[in-house]
Each structure stands twice: as structure tokens, then as C-alpha cells.
Design an enzyme around this catalytic site. Sequence first.
Site, PDB file in Angstrom:
ATOM      1  N   ASP A 159      13.122  -3.670  15.100  1.00  0.00           N
ATOM      2  CA  ASP A 159      14.133  -2.678  14.686  1.00  0.00           C
ATOM      3  C   ASP A 159      13.456  -1.183  14.893  1.00  0.00           C
ATOM      4  O   ASP A 159      13.480  -0.352  13.772  1.00  0.00           O
ATOM      5  CB  ASP A 159      14.527  -2.916  13.129  1.00  0.00           C
ATOM      6  CG  ASP A 159      15.612  -2.270  12.595  1.00  0.00           C
ATOM      7  OD1 ASP A 159      16.364  -1.468  13.508  1.00  0.00           O
ATOM      8  OD2 ASP A 159      15.869  -2.090  11.322  1.00  0.00           O
ATOM      9  N   GLU A 179       0.792  -1.257  -0.002  1.00  0.00           N
ATOM     10  CA  GLU A 179       0.083   0.064   0.246  1.00  0.00           C
ATOM     11  C   GLU A 179       0.973   1.168   0.026  1.00  0.00           C
ATOM     12  O   GLU A 179       1.957   1.405   0.679  1.00  0.00           O
ATOM     13  CB  GLU A 179      -0.901   0.246   1.217  1.00  0.00           C
ATOM     14  CG  GLU A 179      -1.686   1.310   1.629  1.00  0.00           C
ATOM     15  CD  GLU A 179      -2.362   1.206   2.755  1.00  0.00           C
ATOM     16  OE1 GLU A 179      -3.242   2.213   3.070  1.00  0.00           O
ATOM     17  OE2 GLU A 179      -2.140   0.278   3.551  1.00  0.00           O
TER      18      GLU A 179
END
Length: 300
Positions: A209, A101
Site C-alpha cells: 500500500d 516504537e
Amino acid sequence: MITLPHFTSLETAIHTLFGEEIKIEKTAPISGGDINEAYGMILSDGKSIFMKSNTKENLSFFTAEAAGLAAIARTEAIGTPRVLGVGTDEGRGGFSFLLLEFISAQNRNGHYWEEFAGQLSEMHRASTAGLVPGGKYGFAGDNYIGRRRQINRAHDSWISFFRDCRLEPQFRDADRYFDREDRKRIGSFLDHLDEILVEPDSPSLLHGDLWSGNVIAGNDGSAWLIDPAAYVGHAEADIAMTELFGGFPPAFYDAYKKAAPLQPGYERRRDVYNLYHLLNHLNMFGRMYLSEVKRIVGRM
């Protein structure tokens, strides 16, 4: 287990996802990453999508990222780009791709950081059932932290997982930076890791992360997570990572701790969790990270 669509060409992906008559009208490079190429694409029906690409041999970068994004989306706790599919294409000498997206640039809403903290704590509380076949901590497959492979072998203990799958592999790869005395200290540190870390009350899905570059204002103005190195672990490892490279505003930490109080002693454990990322940077970028690695091992 999370099943993702896989396509044998970019054209096939576009036709399958959007219709046989749909074509790519315009492709524009997007800067920001240093591992993959990134593009914004406008389709003939006016829709925009986002594509990452790499060599055909590096498809695993994208299957791993897609699995992490899908796991985050499954929690329904926080925004993340919808995964459209992954695949390979023989064009341009052969390349792999990840379709997502498209995220339009948005202004942050008025309570962005407090809302983000609440959503992240909700993600950390979400069920991890089915994410770690054969264990409680890890993930369904290995993935990547930066460009380096991240081992996600299933464990029933968080402490043993973090030692065996996070710290030990990084120390092995960084061995050339250490002398005999360093290695003795590292061995003792790893042998006594259970005196520093604690088992969580329950396992959590982690972004893995979580620094500022991997949190952006999404299409709704709220915080969305991108570029995960996802796995199931202790929620405070995500919070520790947020503090490694500059940190988030105090409003984020205040709201997170209110929603999900941290276990006592977090400040000491924070450095151990971030040792993993410092070692990874040492292995990727060189000895500029060595003194901090030695400092943390030396004081534990």
C-alpha cells in the site's frame, strides 16, 4: 514464520516490555487514520511508545499489520517501526491494541528520496524464504488493504495470484456497478491477463500500500515504511502504487530504476496493478472510481 508477542492486557504488555514498576504517565491522541484510534504514550521512565487501538473483535487488523512490519524489518533493508506487541484488554468495554516504537518528527536527510529508492530496491531483492508457506507468492496469512480483507493464498505463479487473489475478489464485490457488457469485457480481460502481466525474475516482499502517506521520515531522518499491506509479489506492483495518487519526486524513480531496472512494458502493466487499488476504493467509497476502472479494463 514470524512470531509476535501477544498480551492479555495493556498493563501486562507495559510491565512485560519495560518492567513491573513502569506505568503509563500520559496518553495523547494522534490524528491521521480513519480506521483505528492512535495514541502517543509517555511512560514513567520517560520513554515514548505508539499505540493503535480498535474494538476487541478487530484484533486481526493489528496482528496482520504487525506481521507485515516484522517481515519488512527482517529484510534489514529499510526503516520501519519496531513492533513491541499486540493484544486485547477488557477495559473500556474491551479493545485490541498494537504497540510500536514511537517515531519522532524528523527532517528528511539530504538524499532522502535517492536513499529511499535504494533501500526499497534492496527490500525487493531480499529473500522471501518462509514468508509464503506452500508457494512463492502470497503471505503466511490474509491481511487488509484499507479496511477490506486482502487475500494472500499461496500461488506458484504471480500472474495467477494477481488474478485470483487481487482482481477477481474485487470485481466480484463491485459487481453491482457493472452491466452485461462490462462483465463480458471484465471476463475477457481476466482470461487474457497473462498477455499483459509478466512473471518476475524472483519474488519480492512488497509493502502493498505504498503511497506517500505510508512513507515518513523516521527517527534517523531516512524514509521509514508504515501501515503495510504486505505480501510477496512482483516488485513493480509497489512502484505502480507509488504513481497512483500523485507520485514521488523524479529523483526517487531515477534512483530506483538505476538500482533495479524495470522489465520492458511496465507502463502498460502499471495500470493493471493500480486497477486493484482503484477497485478497492470503488468498493470502499463508491462510484467516483468507476469511470477509471472501466477505462483501464476497456483499453487493455
